[in-house]
Design an enzyme around this catalytic site. Structure first.
Site, PDB file in Angstrom:
ATOM      1  N   GLU A 290     -31.279  29.352  16.071  1.00  0.00           N
ATOM      2  CA  GLU A 290     -32.461  28.629  15.604  1.00  0.00           C
ATOM      3  C   GLU A 290     -32.699  27.402  16.481  1.00  0.00           C
ATOM      4  OE1 GLU A 290     -34.349  27.640  11.330  1.00  0.00           O
ATOM      5  OE2 GLU A 290     -32.368  26.811  11.678  1.00  0.00           O
TER       6      GLU A 290
ATOM      7  N   GLU B  85     -31.230  26.160   0.736  1.00  0.00           N
ATOM      8  CA  GLU B  85     -32.259  26.784   1.574  1.00  0.00           C
ATOM      9  C   GLU B  85     -31.896  26.419   2.997  1.00  0.00           C
ATOM     10  OE1 GLU B  85     -34.790  27.164   4.106  1.00  0.00           O
ATOM     11  OE2 GLU B  85     -36.003  25.640   3.120  1.00  0.00           O
TER      12      GLU B  85
ATOM     13  N   GLY C  19     -30.029   6.699   3.614  1.00  0.00           N
ATOM     14  CA  GLY C  19     -28.817   6.617   4.408  1.00  0.00           C
ATOM     15  C   GLY C  19     -28.502   7.885   5.171  1.00  0.00           C
ATOM     16  N   PHE C  20     -27.318   7.902   5.747  1.00  0.00           N
ATOM     17  CA  PHE C  20     -26.880   8.990   6.612  1.00  0.00           C
ATOM     18  C   PHE C  20     -25.990   9.964   5.849  1.00  0.00           C
ATOM     19  CE2 PHE C  20     -28.293   5.642   9.255  1.00  0.00           C
ATOM     20  CZ  PHE C  20     -28.884   6.261  10.343  1.00  0.00           C
ATOM     21  N   GLY C  21     -25.872  11.165   6.427  1.00  0.00           N
ATOM     22  CA  GLY C  21     -25.188  12.235   5.729  1.00  0.00           C
ATOM     23  C   GLY C  21     -23.771  11.910   5.334  1.00  0.00           C
ATOM     24  N   VAL C  22     -22.963  11.472   6.291  1.00  0.00           N
ATOM     25  CA  VAL C  22     -21.555  11.248   6.005  1.00  0.00           C
ATOM     26  C   VAL C  22     -21.359  10.049   5.098  1.00  0.00           C
ATOM     27  CG1 VAL C  22     -21.089   9.783   8.017  1.00  0.00           C
ATOM     28  CG2 VAL C  22     -19.264  11.200   7.064  1.00  0.00           C
ATOM     29  N   GLU C  23     -22.275   9.084   5.135  1.00  0.00           N
ATOM     30  CA  GLU C  23     -22.116   7.843   4.376  1.00  0.00           C
ATOM     31  C   GLU C  23     -22.727   7.896   2.987  1.00  0.00           C
ATOM     32  OE1 GLU C  23     -22.137   4.870   8.269  1.00  0.00           O
ATOM     33  OE2 GLU C  23     -23.953   5.107   7.052  1.00  0.00           O
ATOM     34  N   ALA C  24     -23.818   8.612   2.823  1.00  0.00           N
ATOM     35  CA  ALA C  24     -24.489   8.688   1.528  1.00  0.00           C
ATOM     36  C   ALA C  24     -24.602  10.116   1.010  1.00  0.00           C
ATOM     37  CB  ALA C  24     -25.885   8.066   1.622  1.00  0.00           C
TER      38      ALA C  24
ATOM     39  N   CYS D 262     -38.262  26.310   8.811  1.00  0.00           N
ATOM     40  CA  CYS D 262     -37.116  27.225   8.718  1.00  0.00           C
ATOM     41  C   CYS D 262     -37.537  28.680   8.870  1.00  0.00           C
ATOM     42  CB  CYS D 262     -36.390  27.020   7.398  1.00  0.00           C
ATOM     43  SG  CYS D 262     -37.468  27.192   5.982  1.00  0.00           S
TER      44      CYS D 262
ATOM     45  N   LYS E 118     -31.758  11.956  -1.950  1.00  0.00           N
ATOM     46  CA  LYS E 118     -31.477  11.346  -0.645  1.00  0.00           C
ATOM     47  C   LYS E 118     -32.426  11.915   0.402  1.00  0.00           C
ATOM     48  CE  LYS E 118     -28.324  10.946   3.157  1.00  0.00           C
ATOM     49  NZ  LYS E 118     -29.519  11.155   3.969  1.00  0.00           N
TER      50      LYS E 118
END
Length: 640
Positions: free
Chosen positions: A536, A396, A352-357, A435, A322
């Site tokens: 951060e 990570e 897609g998006f985090g909550v959906e996919a 990061c 993803k």
């Protein structure tokens, strides 16, 4: 890491708080042998000094019309420009020499005949002459562009593009100008299940493929990427906003090297055999996990996908990947170059998006492992989802890396001091969206004033401009949400009493860049207890403070929740060794920074993650050990 969540300006959905699985940046880049093509050889992700004022890039051209054809990167001394034609008519290649992408008349330089990066008329980033005049390289989908995006991208499942189950798409704007340039399928749990079906169908056959064949495919992927290096670099720049000189010199070459590295590491891997006695032998075999899930960040979209894909594919796994919703497009340009090399279903991409996919993928009992790069709070959610199904994870996560400069750095005005000042300025690499960004500079008091003054001067020399111009050193932030977050921290720092020594403002470009997401490289001076030192920011911002002695430096360096990266600068070998061992971080650069060779382990201590990326140990992360304990004796044990 503070916040690198779903950034919803690309669609009309606001993910549920605390339930998202956003993909964030991941750190870093990998260079062949720890080096990247640049102005001169150096063990750094970018070379030790910026290229000498290259001309503004011109419109990409076609392959050479010279008597000898060449691949991208050919020229008198391996540069993009022409070696013999002042007007650049020889295109990419010339009859006088061949070489690898990214080099020029001097070792490891983009340039060509005139020792200036990219000179030569129609050959991409060059100009019509060595005089240095020209315009930024043509943006995608315009005349002369080296890459064109499709108007819409579906999911890549089972070796073909598949529309989203619910028929929904979202617009994807370029950070360069803030304007949408393609539409991306908006995946849901139904799409994830289709991808898992395809992956499970392909995994057994792929896992039984010989290591020689799998290694050969990885090498072919690398070759295709090298042939399309410029195309991938421009695609990445347009999707992410970073300067094309970085994607040409770092992101894509390092991704290429990563595939080659794991092709070699796989061929060299061996199992184990232990003779317990004359009749009993323990055999140990490496077997793939099966189907693995990978969630990719937005700061290095192609490179971070490579960090995960190369070892996973080498080890014999099928993958459901993803991309980050902020940068979902460039991976599809990469797929257009290499997808036919892999059997259908071995690699599947669900947008897609985090909550959906992302959440359905990470919480699925049908995956054998989850690899995630992103912010620490989201990493906790990934661990929670994985724990429900007893699945291993590689995480990570965030960082707030100290960069320590001892007094002896300024003992002489020489190349080493110049290198250290570049190391200070590395906080602006990739717009600070790394990061391991060296976002805390700790300078010993004996040279604090003079070193800081020189560091500010080096920072103010950073060239902001069009990301497709090879003169440009800092491009656009990856999204408007990220830009706004950075601007908010500039206010927070000043409210805390931190002093802005340079920068501190949004850059409002006009013309073709109007609407883009730009900010000045910023140097704060303050105290390590301030939020700009502890949280951060993920932007081109460094917070500077002083320290008195070795113990004070180590105490301040370790005073953070994170432990991903750190830098130590000193001429004294004993100081370098003791500091490196005392700092609580998974990667301590010593007299260098932002080098990411494929064969050096990368990962964090404390809340910066679990597991490692890069290095041959990553094969172990994507394999399980099968032990056959075999008795060749015909005699029973005698218990019953």
């Amino acid at each position: 890491m503070n916040r690198r969540d779903d950034q919803p300006e690309k669609q009309p959905v606001t993910p549920a708080t605390g339930d998202t699985v956003p993909e964030q940046r991941a750190a870093g880049t990998t260079a062949p042998s720890g080096r990247v093509p640049g102005p001169r050889p150096a063990d750094a992700m970018l070379a030790s000094a910026p290229p000498p004022a290259p001309p503004a890039p011109g419109a990409p051209g076609r392959p050479s019309d010279a008597s000898a054809t060449g691949r991208p990167g050919t020229g008198a001394r391996d540069g993009y420009g022409a070696a013999s034609a002042a007007d650049g008519s020889a295109g990419y290649g010339t009859a006088t020499g061949t070489g690898r992408p990214g080099t020029g008349t001097d070792p490891d330089r983009y340039g060509a005949a005139s020792d200036r990066p990219g000179t030569g008329g129609p050959d991409g980033y060059g100009t019509a002459s060595a005089s240095g005049t020209g315009r930024p390289g043509a943006k995608p989908n315009t005349d002369g562009a080296v890459v064109s995006y499709e108007s819409r991208y579906d999911h890549w499942i089972g070796g073909e593009y598949v529309p989203p189950a619910r028929g929904q798409y979202f617009e994807n704007p370029s950070p360069v100008d803030g304007r949408p340039f393609t539409e991306i399928a908006r995946g849901t749990a139904e799409d994830v299940e289709k991808a898992l079906d395809a992956a499970h169908a392909a995994a057994p056959g792929w896992g039984r493929t010989s290591v020689a064949e799998r290694a050969g495919i990885l090498l072919k992927i690398a070759d295709r990427m090298e042939a399309g290096l410029e195309q991938l670099a421009v695609a990445e720049t347009w999707d992410n906003g970073k300067p094309v000189r970085e994607t040409l010199a770092a992101d894509i070459p390092l991704a290429i090297d990563h595939f080659r590295y794991f092709a070699g590491a796989l061929r060299a891997q061996e199992g184990g055999l232990s003779e317990l006695d004359d009749d009993t032998v323990a055999y140990h075999f490496h077997e793939p996990l099966g189907v693995v899930a990978q969630i990719i960040p937005w700061n290095f979209p192609i490179l971070m996908a490579t960090w995960k894909l190369a070892p996973a594919l080498a080890a014999g796994n099928a993958v459901v990947l993803k991309p980050a919703e902020q940068t979902p497009a460039s991976i599809h340009v990469w797929l257009s170059l290499v997808a036919d090399l892999l059997p259908p279903g071995v690699l599947n991409v669900v947008n897609g998006f985090g909550v959906e996919a992302g959440k359905p993928l990470a919480s699925s009992p049908r995956v054998a492992k989850i690899a995630f790069t992103g912010e620490t709070t989201t990493g906790r959610l990934i661990m929670q989802y994985a724990s429900e199904n007893i699945k291993p994870v590689t995480l990570e996560l965030g960082g707030k890396s100290p960069n320590i400069f001892f007094d002896d750095v300024s003992r002489a005005d020489d190349d080493f001091l110049d290198k250290a000042l570049e190391g200070f300025t590395m906080f602006a690499l990739n717009q600070g969206e790394v990061c391991t960004c060296p976002s805390r500079a700790l300078i010993q008091r004996g040279h604090y004033g003079e070193f800081l003054e020189a560091g500010i001067a080096r920072t103010e020399a950073i060239v902001a401009g069009h990301p497709l111009d090879t003169d440009t050193m800092i491009g656009a932030q990856a999204s408007n949400d990220q830009l706004q977050k950075i601007l908010s921290y500039l206010d927070i720092g000043q409210q805390e009493g931190a002093k802005i020594l340079t920068g501190g403002q949004r850059i409002e470009h006009g013309g073709d860049l109007a609407g883009g997401y730009y900010v000045q490289p910023t140097v704060f001076e303050g105290d390590n207890r301030m939020r700009v030192f502890q949280e951060e920011i993920f932007g081109p911002v460094v917070a500077v403070t002083s320290f008195s002695d070795f113990d004070d430096a180590i105490t301040t360096a370790n005073d953070t929740l994170y432990g991903l990266g750190a830098g130590v600068w000193t001429r004294e070998a004993n100081t370098a060794y003791r500091a490196g061992r005392a700092i609580q971080a998974g990667r301590v650069w010593t007299n260098c920074y932002h080098a990411y060779p494929a064969h050096a382990a990368f990962g964090g201590y404390k809340q910066s993650g679990i597991g490692r990326e890069t290095h041959r140990m990553m094969l172990d992360h994507y394999q399980q050990t099968k032990n056959l304990l075999v008795s060749y004796s015909p005699k029973k044990l005698g218990f019953f």
